[in-house]
Design a protein around this motif. Structure first.
Motif, PDB file in Angstrom:
ATOM      1  N   VAL A   7       0.855  -1.192   0.000  1.00  0.00           N
ATOM      2  CA  VAL A   7       0.000   0.000   0.000  1.00  0.00           C
ATOM      3  C   VAL A   7       0.887   1.237   0.000  1.00  0.00           C
ATOM      4  N   VAL A   8       0.684   2.097  -0.988  1.00  0.00           N
ATOM      5  CA  VAL A   8       1.448   3.337  -1.117  1.00  0.00           C
ATOM      6  C   VAL A   8       0.474   4.514  -1.076  1.00  0.00           C
ATOM      7  N   ASP A   9       0.663   5.402  -0.116  1.00  0.00           N
ATOM      8  CA  ASP A   9      -0.228   6.559   0.051  1.00  0.00           C
ATOM      9  C   ASP A   9      -1.686   6.122   0.154  1.00  0.00           C
ATOM     10  N   GLY A  10      -1.897   5.018   0.863  1.00  0.00           N
ATOM     11  CA  GLY A  10      -3.256   4.547   1.097  1.00  0.00           C
ATOM     12  C   GLY A  10      -3.875   3.783  -0.054  1.00  0.00           C
ATOM     13  N   VAL A  11      -3.107   3.539  -1.122  1.00  0.00           N
ATOM     14  CA  VAL A  11      -3.650   2.855  -2.302  1.00  0.00           C
ATOM     15  C   VAL A  11      -2.832   1.594  -2.575  1.00  0.00           C
ATOM     16  N   GLU A  12      -3.536   0.484  -2.853  1.00  0.00           N
ATOM     17  CA  GLU A  12      -2.836  -0.753  -3.182  1.00  0.00           C
ATOM     18  C   GLU A  12      -2.057  -0.593  -4.482  1.00  0.00           C
ATOM     19  N   HIS A  13      -0.794  -1.028  -4.462  1.00  0.00           N
ATOM     20  CA  HIS A  13       0.054  -0.919  -5.649  1.00  0.00           C
ATOM     21  C   HIS A  13      -0.315  -2.006  -6.658  1.00  0.00           C
ATOM     22  N   ASP A  14      -0.226  -1.679  -7.943  1.00  0.00           N
ATOM     23  CA  ASP A  14      -0.676  -2.590  -8.984  1.00  0.00           C
ATOM     24  C   ASP A  14       0.250  -3.772  -9.206  1.00  0.00           C
ATOM     25  N   HIS A  15       1.534  -3.622  -8.889  1.00  0.00           N
ATOM     26  CA  HIS A  15       2.447  -4.704  -9.249  1.00  0.00           C
ATOM     27  C   HIS A  15       3.583  -4.918  -8.237  1.00  0.00           C
ATOM     28  N   THR A  16       3.306  -4.621  -6.956  1.00  0.00           N
ATOM     29  CA  THR A  16       4.287  -4.863  -5.907  1.00  0.00           C
ATOM     30  C   THR A  16       3.591  -5.521  -4.717  1.00  0.00           C
ATOM     31  N   TRP A  17       4.249  -6.562  -4.175  1.00  0.00           N
ATOM     32  CA  TRP A  17       3.664  -7.317  -3.081  1.00  0.00           C
ATOM     33  C   TRP A  17       4.691  -7.558  -1.983  1.00  0.00           C
ATOM     34  N   VAL A  18       4.198  -7.910  -0.803  1.00  0.00           N
ATOM     35  CA  VAL A  18       5.034  -8.446   0.266  1.00  0.00           C
ATOM     36  C   VAL A  18       4.474  -9.816   0.632  1.00  0.00           C
ATOM     37  N   ARG A  19       5.347 -10.703   1.098  1.00  0.00           N
ATOM     38  CA  ARG A  19       4.886 -12.018   1.519  1.00  0.00           C
ATOM     39  C   ARG A  19       3.862 -11.871   2.639  1.00  0.00           C
ATOM     40  N   ALA A  20       2.792 -12.635   2.544  1.00  0.00           N
ATOM     41  CA  ALA A  20       1.707 -12.531   3.522  1.00  0.00           C
ATOM     42  C   ALA A  20       1.281 -13.922   3.943  1.00  0.00           C
ATOM     43  N   GLY A  21       0.450 -13.958   4.968  1.00  0.00           N
ATOM     44  CA  GLY A  21      -0.094 -15.232   5.414  1.00  0.00           C
ATOM     45  C   GLY A  21       0.810 -15.893   6.415  1.00  0.00           C
ATOM     46  N   GLN A  22       0.214 -16.400   7.482  1.00  0.00           N
ATOM     47  CA  GLN A  22       0.988 -17.043   8.525  1.00  0.00           C
ATOM     48  C   GLN A  22       1.236 -18.516   8.238  1.00  0.00           C
ATOM     49  N   GLU A  23       0.614 -19.053   7.173  1.00  0.00           N
ATOM     50  CA  GLU A  23       0.709 -20.481   6.924  1.00  0.00           C
ATOM     51  C   GLU A  23       0.951 -20.731   5.446  1.00  0.00           C
TER      52      GLU A  23
END
Length: 297
Positions: free
Chosen positions: A110-126
């Protein structure tokens, strides 16, 4: 002496696949590890070294990547079914196929409150898992998750247990309970909204762990499993494995300090390992649904 070649299978383990969808400016991503295993008339390869009926494991790997483009990667169960059906239907010596899948989750930056179109971070605990088996007995799908780490700081006991001359453990009526869940569930068919069902089962498992006062981790697993079976009629069997991640209260009396359940040392081993399989009263036959390949899913 006479020897017999009994069960056998072969395949390509842990092909790392990342599928990016670029059809619009807002990209999508699926991140999988895929294992394939083929079963069939491969006796000659083992007994005589005759490879004429053997589809190379490298070809299986190539098929995984080609299908990621041709078929696409949505729910991991659907992708596994597409691969397994192909191997059984289109490769003549193959009588059965097993595909094991793991999926890593990614969350948009999220950049300036908006989801970025082509950048992610690893998520999920499992890690989400699926195992698909297609053979003469039918099509079998096992969903699952692993490495879901949960902890509750109260609402857990362990007391009144059997004692003998080697027992030193004291009763605990208010303890930290933590685990890293490894859960698999078998479906009755393949007409299932996979992603929604996965999210629902995960939420049910977590809710039961959080809200159920635990007299033992065994009891907690029973209620987690039965809650899933009660809520999701497509699930006919569930297998739960839970290591007990012990948290031991530190003795602070040498320093003139009290420790009313506030300071712990977290130990990684040895650990208690609690397992349970819960089924409906008369579940449909599992066939080879639980016969593992790499055993990752």
């Amino acid at each position: 002496m006479t020897f017999v070649l009994a069960e056998h299978q072969y395949g390509k383990a842990e092909s790392r696949l990342v599928r990016v969808y670029r059809d619009t400016p807002r990209h999508e991503i699926r991140d999988l590890t895929v294992t394939t295993a083929l079963r069939g008339a491969f006796d000659a390869a083992y007994l005589d070294g005759d490879q004429s009926a053997v589809l190379p494991t490298d070809t299986q790997k190539n098929t995984v990547f080609a299908f990621a483009k041709q078929v696409g990667v949505g729910a991991v169960e659907d992708f596994g079914l597409a691969l397994a059906r192909h191997f059984v239907a289109d490769v003549e010596p193959v009588h059965g196929a097993r595909v094991e899948l793991e999926e890593l989750a990614w969350q948009r930056v999220v950049v300036d409150g908006v989801e970025h179109d082509h950048t992610w971070v690893r998520a999920g605990q499992e890690v989400r898992t699926a195992a698909v088996t297609v053979d003469a007995s039918g099509e079998h799908v096992v969903g699952g998750l692993k490495d879901l780490v949960l902890l509750k700081s109260t609402g857990s006991e362990f007391a009144g247990f059997l004692r003998d001359g080697y027992t030193t453990l004291a009763d605990a009526h208010d303890r930290v309970m933590a685990t890293s869940l490894d859960v698999r569930w078998r479906f009755a068919g393949t007409d299932v909204p996979w992603d929604e069902t996965y999210a629902g089962i995960r939420a049910t498992l977590v809710e039961q762990f959080a809200t159920r006062h635990s007299l033992a981790l065994q009891q907690t697993l029973w209620h987690m499993g039965t809650a899933v079976l009660e809520e999701f009629e497509q699930v006919v069997e569930i297998r739960l494995k839970a290591p007990n991640k012990h948290h031991v209260a530190v003795d602070l009396t040498p320093f003139g300090l009290e420790n009313p359940g506030e300071v712990f040392v977290a130990t990684d081993r040895p650990y208690g390992l609690i397992e349970a399989t819960i089924t409906r009263e008369d579940p449909p036959p599992a066939g080879e649904a639980w016969r593992a390949s790499a055993g990752l899913a």
